[in-house]
Design an enzyme around this catalytic site. Structure first.
Site, mmCIF file in Angstrom:
data_model
loop_
_atom_site.group_PDB
_atom_site.id
_atom_site.type_symbol
_atom_site.label_atom_id
_atom_site.label_comp_id
_atom_site.label_asym_id
_atom_site.label_seq_id
_atom_site.Cartn_x
_atom_site.Cartn_y
_atom_site.Cartn_z
ATOM 1 N N ARG A 135 13.764 -5.881 -15.975
ATOM 2 C CA ARG A 135 13.350 -4.644 -15.305
ATOM 3 C C ARG A 135 14.485 -4.086 -14.459
ATOM 4 O O ARG A 135 14.602 -2.892 -14.279
ATOM 5 C CB ARG A 135 12.158 -4.926 -14.390
ATOM 6 N N ASP A 157 15.972 -7.230 -0.916
ATOM 7 C CA ASP A 157 16.237 -7.458 -2.345
ATOM 8 C C ASP A 157 17.378 -8.444 -2.570
ATOM 9 O O ASP A 157 17.659 -8.798 -3.712
ATOM 10 C CB ASP A 157 16.565 -6.130 -3.037
ATOM 11 N N ASP A 171 -0.209 4.077 1.845
ATOM 12 C CA ASP A 171 -0.869 4.910 2.864
ATOM 13 C C ASP A 171 0.085 5.901 3.520
ATOM 14 O O ASP A 171 -0.298 7.041 3.823
ATOM 15 C CB ASP A 171 -1.527 4.031 3.930
ATOM 16 N N GLN A 172 1.342 5.534 3.698
ATOM 17 C CA GLN A 172 2.294 6.448 4.342
ATOM 18 C C GLN A 172 2.622 7.629 3.449
ATOM 19 O O GLN A 172 2.835 8.743 3.910
ATOM 20 C CB GLN A 172 3.583 5.690 4.721
ATOM 21 N N ILE A 207 10.035 -7.844 5.480
ATOM 22 C CA ILE A 207 9.580 -6.634 4.785
ATOM 23 C C ILE A 207 8.317 -6.883 3.971
ATOM 24 O O ILE A 207 7.348 -6.130 4.068
ATOM 25 C CB ILE A 207 10.690 -6.072 3.859
ATOM 26 N N PRO A 236 0.825 -1.210 0.000
ATOM 27 C CA PRO A 236 0.000 0.000 0.000
ATOM 28 C C PRO A 236 0.861 1.263 0.000
ATOM 29 O O PRO A 236 2.073 1.191 0.214
ATOM 30 C CB PRO A 236 -0.784 -0.119 1.307
#
Ligand code: EPZ
Length: 417
Positions: A397, A305, A125-126, A327, A123
């Site tokens: 990517r 990652d 939201d922050q 995470i 999301p």
């Protein structure tokens, strides 16, 4: 659809140059929106995501120069269309990084909600909470965020969790806001620092980027700048993990060793011998790696990652490793593909228990997300026989010509379609 065909069993030998960091280049390209002056960038990697970002900015009216030799010039004389469409945002979540700069530059933005992603809900939201604290009004309609702000005001923003692009979005919004902004619980990733350094080169006033409290004093306008993007610490770690798994000795140039110290520590724990200089890293590995446990967390701890790459390394290590992902809630899809290659992995909530096996067996596998595909490539380098990885557009990517770089190090790897 392109595939990667890898024949495993060869050690890696030689030298390769690391590309510029994708996750620094993307926010820095968005910073071009903050000024009408030209932003001249170097060491920008030739990646699918960079091309997507260039297309997105061009649609807004940004003049985007030819991208060659890592150089690209961006100039937003005027922002004629402050919109990031679903068609582009759905292919690259980092598009959300235009939200802060658009609000700062032209007081409005229409950005598609990113939608779902393979590795988690992710999301924003922050991002929205921080922009609202700075005076933006944001309505969600028909899958788009419609944001407006006559002029953003500085605010003290305590983020509920560490978010990399959230910190970057708010920092870019704050540099042109009226007054001072303090970002608390800010992300400390090197890419956040790289963006801050670029913004400061453009005339922004930012203190203590890289710590958990970033202080930004708004200015009226920003100038253009010439800026070199930092090396990609995740590409660096990926090559190092590949060498630790396959054995041999490689040297990475154009690197930033201090940006991946947690990864270097874990590689030494796996039995690798590592030497570093200002801009190079050398790794030597003989014999079987030790399966090392890792737990992902925000920088400076072990990077999420790098998790898939270390799962592949542990899969052929001696002993058992616990790989804990803190995470993202769904970042073990590569485990299911590694099992097709013979890996002994069992998942218990957000921890994967990996019992190392002597040898993986080549097989057909499928990439599910960017770093998962890197993990599968590493597994293919050490598996017996041939491994065919499908859907490697995920790989394109985030990695510039990975098969060419690995091939130059002696790997038997080719792109087929
Ligand atoms: C950045 O993504 C990177 N992408 C990711 O790299 C990287 O995995 C991630 O940071 C973590 O290091 C870019 O920089 C372009 P987050 P980002 O916001 O910013 C939750 C790659 O492989 N969250 O730090 O999207 C979120 O769901 C990519 O190159 C909220 O809940 O990650 C996640 O669980 C993959 N609300 C956690 O926080 C928010 O508003 C960390 O996400 C924002 C985030």
């Amino acid at each position: 659809m392109d595939k990667l065909l890898i024949t495993g069993g060869r050690p890696l030998e030689g030298e390769v140059r690391v590309s510029g960091a994708k996750n620094a280049a993307l926010p820095i390209m968005c910073a071009a929106l903050l000024t009408a002056r030209p932003l001249q960038l170097t060491n920008v990697p030739m990646l699918m995501d960079v091309r997507t970002m260039a297309k997105l900015l061009a649609q807004m009216g940004v003049e985007v120069g030819e991208h060659s030799g890592g150089r690209i010039e961006l100039r937003a004389r005027a922002v004629t269309n402050p919109e990031a469409s679903y068609e582009l945002v759905k292919t690259m979540r980092a598009s959300v990084l235009v939200l802060g700069p658009l609000l700062a530059r032209c007081g409005q933005a229409r950005v598609s909600l990113p939608g779902g992603c393979a590795i988690g809900a992710r999301p924003v939201d922050q991002h929205l909470k921080g922009l609202q604290a700075m005076g933006a009004t944001i309505a969600i309609e028909h899958g788009y965020m419609h944001a407006h702000a006559s002029r953003l005001r500085g605010a003290r923003i305590a983020m509920d969790l560490v978010t990399v692009t959230g910190t970057e979005n708010l920092m870019m919004a704050a540099v042109l806001a009226e007054g001072t902004t303090v970002l608390e619980n800010a992300a400390r990733e090197p890419e956040v620092v790289d963006l801050a350094q670029c913004l400061v080169a453009m005339g922004a006033r930012i203190e203590s980027a890289g710590s958990e409290v970033i202080r930004i004093e708004g200015v009226r306008t920003l100038e253009g700048a010439a800026y070199g993007v930092m090396p990609d610490r995740i590409e660096t770690g990926t090559f190092l993990a590949a060498a630790a798994a396959a054995g041999g000795r490689i040297r990475l140039t154009g690197a930033a060793p201090t940006a991946l110290l947690a990864t270097l520590d874990k590689l030494r724990e796996a039995g690798a011998r590592i030497k570093t200089g200002d801009s190079w890293i050398e790794i030597e590995m003989s014999g079987r790696p030790v399966a090392v446990s890792v737990r992902t967390a925000p920088y400076p701890d072990f990077a999420t990652d790098m998790q898939a790459q270390f799962m592949a390394l542990a899969a052929v290590g001696s002993g058992t490793a616990q790989i804990t992902e803190t995470i993202f809630e769904n970042r073990f899809m590569h485990a299911l593909e590694l099992q097709r290659l013979g890996a002994d992995i069992s998942i218990h909530g957000n921890t994967a228990v990996v019992k190392g096996v002597e040898r993986l067996q080549g097989a057909k596998v499928m990439a599910t997300d960017l770093r998962a595909s890197a993990g599968l490539a590493i597994a293919g380098l050490v598996a017996k026989g041939q491994t065919l990885i499908d859907r490697i557009y995920h790989l394109d990517r985030g990695y510039e010509a990975l098969e060419k770089k690995l091939g130059a190090l002696g790997a038997r790897i080719e792109r087929v379609n």
